[in-house]
Design a protein around this motif. Structure first.
Motif, PDB file in Angstrom:
ATOM      1  N   VAL A 149      87.585  56.808  51.971  1.00  0.00           N
ATOM      2  CA  VAL A 149      86.403  57.456  52.533  1.00  0.00           C
ATOM      3  C   VAL A 149      86.895  58.611  53.394  1.00  0.00           C
TER       4      VAL A 149
ATOM      5  N   ILE B  10      83.216  51.579  54.548  1.00  0.00           N
ATOM      6  CA  ILE B  10      83.992  50.847  53.543  1.00  0.00           C
ATOM      7  C   ILE B  10      83.191  49.644  53.057  1.00  0.00           C
TER       8      ILE B  10
ATOM      9  N   ARG C 257      79.623  48.705  45.132  1.00  0.00           N
ATOM     10  CA  ARG C 257      80.412  48.404  43.937  1.00  0.00           C
ATOM     11  C   ARG C 257      80.210  46.982  43.432  1.00  0.00           C
TER      12      ARG C 257
ATOM     13  N   LEU D 139      90.482  52.352  48.111  1.00  0.00           N
ATOM     14  CA  LEU D 139      89.137  52.873  48.375  1.00  0.00           C
ATOM     15  C   LEU D 139      89.273  53.862  49.524  1.00  0.00           C
TER      16      LEU D 139
ATOM     17  N   ILE E 236      93.633  48.566  49.382  1.00  0.00           N
ATOM     18  CA  ILE E 236      93.975  49.456  50.493  1.00  0.00           C
ATOM     19  C   ILE E 236      92.767  50.352  50.723  1.00  0.00           C
ATOM     20  N   ALA E 237      92.173  50.264  51.921  1.00  0.00           N
ATOM     21  CA  ALA E 237      90.996  51.067  52.251  1.00  0.00           C
ATOM     22  C   ALA E 237      91.343  52.021  53.383  1.00  0.00           C
ATOM     23  N   THR E 238      90.903  53.277  53.247  1.00  0.00           N
ATOM     24  CA  THR E 238      91.154  54.251  54.308  1.00  0.00           C
ATOM     25  C   THR E 238      89.853  54.942  54.695  1.00  0.00           C
ATOM     26  N   VAL E 239      89.809  55.380  55.943  1.00  0.00           N
ATOM     27  CA  VAL E 239      88.709  56.212  56.424  1.00  0.00           C
ATOM     28  C   VAL E 239      89.321  57.375  57.191  1.00  0.00           C
ATOM     29  N   GLY E 240      89.050  58.591  56.759  1.00  0.00           N
ATOM     30  CA  GLY E 240      89.391  59.761  57.560  1.00  0.00           C
ATOM     31  C   GLY E 240      90.870  59.992  57.826  1.00  0.00           C
ATOM     32  N   VAL E 241      91.733  59.704  56.842  1.00  0.00           N
ATOM     33  CA  VAL E 241      93.154  59.995  57.053  1.00  0.00           C
ATOM     34  C   VAL E 241      93.668  60.977  55.996  1.00  0.00           C
TER      35      VAL E 241
ATOM     36  N   VAL F 263      93.881  45.920  53.235  1.00  0.00           N
ATOM     37  CA  VAL F 263      94.442  46.697  54.342  1.00  0.00           C
ATOM     38  C   VAL F 263      93.438  47.788  54.687  1.00  0.00           C
ATOM     39  N   LEU F 264      93.297  48.037  55.995  1.00  0.00           N
ATOM     40  CA  LEU F 264      92.481  49.154  56.463  1.00  0.00           C
ATOM     41  C   LEU F 264      93.364  50.100  57.254  1.00  0.00           C
ATOM     42  N   VAL F 265      93.235  51.401  56.994  1.00  0.00           N
ATOM     43  CA  VAL F 265      93.908  52.411  57.812  1.00  0.00           C
ATOM     44  C   VAL F 265      92.880  53.475  58.176  1.00  0.00           C
ATOM     45  N   CYS F 266      92.721  53.733  59.484  1.00  0.00           N
ATOM     46  CA  CYS F 266      91.829  54.828  59.906  1.00  0.00           C
ATOM     47  C   CYS F 266      92.231  55.277  61.299  1.00  0.00           C
ATOM     48  N   PRO F 267      91.915  56.523  61.657  1.00  0.00           N
ATOM     49  CA  PRO F 267      92.189  56.954  63.021  1.00  0.00           C
ATOM     50  C   PRO F 267      91.303  56.173  63.992  1.00  0.00           C
TER      51      PRO F 267
ATOM     52  N   ARG G 218      87.751  57.071  64.343  1.00  0.00           N
ATOM     53  CA  ARG G 218      86.858  56.840  63.197  1.00  0.00           C
ATOM     54  C   ARG G 218      86.566  55.340  63.019  1.00  0.00           C
TER      55      ARG G 218
END
Lengths: 358, 358
Positions: free
Chosen positions: B300, A345, A352, B298, B314-319, A331-335, A338
């Motif tokens: 960021v 990622i 890694r 993960l 579960i990957a996030t950027v900027g939240v 799953v990806l979550v970002c604004p 961004r």
């Protein structure tokens, strides 16, 4: 009129659509705008212009199987595998040598595999008129997109004088290709009305492109001519051997910016390069709360979101302007603002050693 | 000392942990705090106090199989299935009649199945001293949690005078059970130092609880006595037949608030009722950016997030301060301060008839 030969350049391997896109499953193979993949959309866009037998796809060898299964109507030999990614000059040249051997006067329509067009009919109209003009003038025609904002992520084409007696409305000489500008410069470009976005779409006679390759990228010409000197049964192996030695340069930089006498047809066709998850707003319909999505979604008090699910439901409560992507394994979550940083990622996963996910 | 009989009340079927929790897989069966499920944590907490043969679990019939597989050490008959949910009075009474038949002087330790304790050793110390005091005074002892904030989501216990010569430090008479207060009142409660949170944990002699049921919930007593009048082989079927007719009331409201002479032991043991996704901050360690999680994550440029993944990354950027939950078939995204509204998703799915997901 000469035969049109659409050449779909499907060598991309971007990371901006992670986790849906992977090294082995890049953006052009995804159904980002709904039912059909971007590759299938591209083929459908050119289908009225040329039969499958005259449609080529150049793609990384790793993706050839997926390309063939997404475009089963194409003869097997029309999907040209690249042993390694060598940028668009090699890709276009490979197509040019391939077509020139059978139909040197055939007109190549070189185009990216991963863009969207809201108005494909108008696009085809411009291509057909442009093909007639390119044939009459025996020169390279490129499509220039009428800019809708001072975008700093694209290259621009500075237009020169109008071409007289052209069939294409607004057809002009290309004055200059311009690299991605800074914002102030981009604003001036758009305000001037003299600049178009570089679309990466070219119409050029196969034999003519072969000549341009010989003139501007000698090593590339020599490498491919060695391959085409072999008899047909030996070529695939020879191409795979030679390909990694070819220069990796873009068609624009390696050839088109050096060529002279180019013409440019302005196009206003609802184009999007679908450059990131947030760009899906350019190609998908919004709901009342400005949410868009592919796959199942359920929003409670949420607005402006982009969801993309390959399987399963994405449910939100009380969030704004987020990108949320669900695949079986990630799953990806970002604004939305961004969305370009999704590559971070992918970089982190590579660092890694988590190659199953990239 | 009398035998302790832990009774784990596992009848809950909350919706606040969707999509991890489902009607058929409620919160107590989830590993919200790491490796072990809340049910397994609860059993582990009481394991040093009583052998499996003296540990009971009361749960909905739909969950009995899962309970047995999570607690394989318990004799099969120690998992008591409820044909329908009938709240905690029926649940506790069922346990009381069951134990009273074999060991009427046995001391029931009634406790919820889905709470967390950071300091189980101190908790057991209080239970053991409390058991001695409850036995000596032959009355009901409840555990009162020292409040750490003016919480409006819990009931309170107003404490009375200290019990003299008690083994439990700070043991007091219960003056009154108080329903969930409004914020101003909760603030006064906490400031006064005279109120404790109602934990739902009770120590009471089995025969005594049977008497209390007879006194305060006549219909419940009559229903269960009908069941226990049958011979053993007939009881399961009779219980399933009778259970839906029993009054559905909580142990607190139906019995304890009406009983007299109760005592309360104050406890400060890192308790959490793990009431919503955001409450996981009370039970899991934070990283440097205050993110917490179960399963792969993960982050960021992200902080204060709660992630829970049953499989996959579960990957996030900027939240910031988001709850993100991934199961095989669904994803939830909401701000931590909206975690209580997850039930709105469940309601909407029910409305849509999408019962596979609820």
């Amino acid at each position: 009129m000469r035969h049109l030969w659409p050449v779909i350049m499907a060598g991309g391997s971007g990371t901006r659509f992670w986790p849906a896109s992977r090294a082995r499953w890049p953006k052009q193979l995804l159904a980002l705008s709904g039912e059909r993949t971007l590759l299938q959309e591209t083929r459908a866009r050119v289908a009225p212009l040329a039969p499958p037998e005259r449609t080529l796809v150049v793609t990384h060898a790793d993706h050839a199987k997926a390309v063939r299964s997404q475009l089963p109507e194409l003869p097997r030999g029309n999907v040209l595998p690249e042993a390694v990614a060598r940028n668009t000059a090699a890709c276009a040249a490979l197509a040019a040598y391939t077509v020139a051997e059978q139909d040197p006067d055939g007109l190549l329509l070189l185009l990216p595999s991963d863009h969207e067009m809201q108005d494909p009919e108008s696009w085809r109209g411009i291509i057909l008129k442009g093909a007639a003009d390119a044939q009459a003038l025996d020169t390279v025609l490129t499509l220039g997109l009428v800019p809708t904002r001072p975008e700093i992520g694209y290259g621009y084409i500075k237009t020169g004088p109008l071409v007289k007696n052209a069939r294409t409305p607004g057809l002009r000489k290309v004055a200059e290709f311009v690299e991605k500008p800074v914002l102030e410069r981009a604003k001036r470009f758009v305000a001037s009305g003299r600049y178009l976005w570089n679309s990466g779409v070219f119409l050029v006679r196969a034999g003519h492109l072969v000549e341009l390759v010989r003139e501007h990228l000698t090593d590339l010409a020599r490498g491919l001519e060695g391959v085409f000197a072999k008899r047909a049964s030996r070529r695939a192996a020879e191409l795979a051997r030679v390909y990694p030695t070819l220069p990796a340069v873009s068609l624009d930089v390696g050839i088109m910016e050096k060529a002279t006498g180019l013409i440019v047809a302005p196009a206003n066709v609802g184009w999007s390069d679908v450059g990131s998850w947030s760009a899906l707003h350019e190609v998908l319909p919004e709901d009342a709360a400005r949410n868009i999505g592919v796959g199942e979604a359920l929003h409670v008090d949420s607005s402006g979101c982009v969801t993309y699910s390959t399987d399963g439901l994405i449910a939100t409560v009380g969030v704004q302007d987020l990108v949320i992507v669900k695949t079986a394994d990630a799953v990806l979550v970002c604004p939305k603002d961004r969305a370009q940083d999704v590559r971070k990622i992918v970089e982190e996963l590579k660092k890694r050693g988590d190659h199953g996910l990239v």
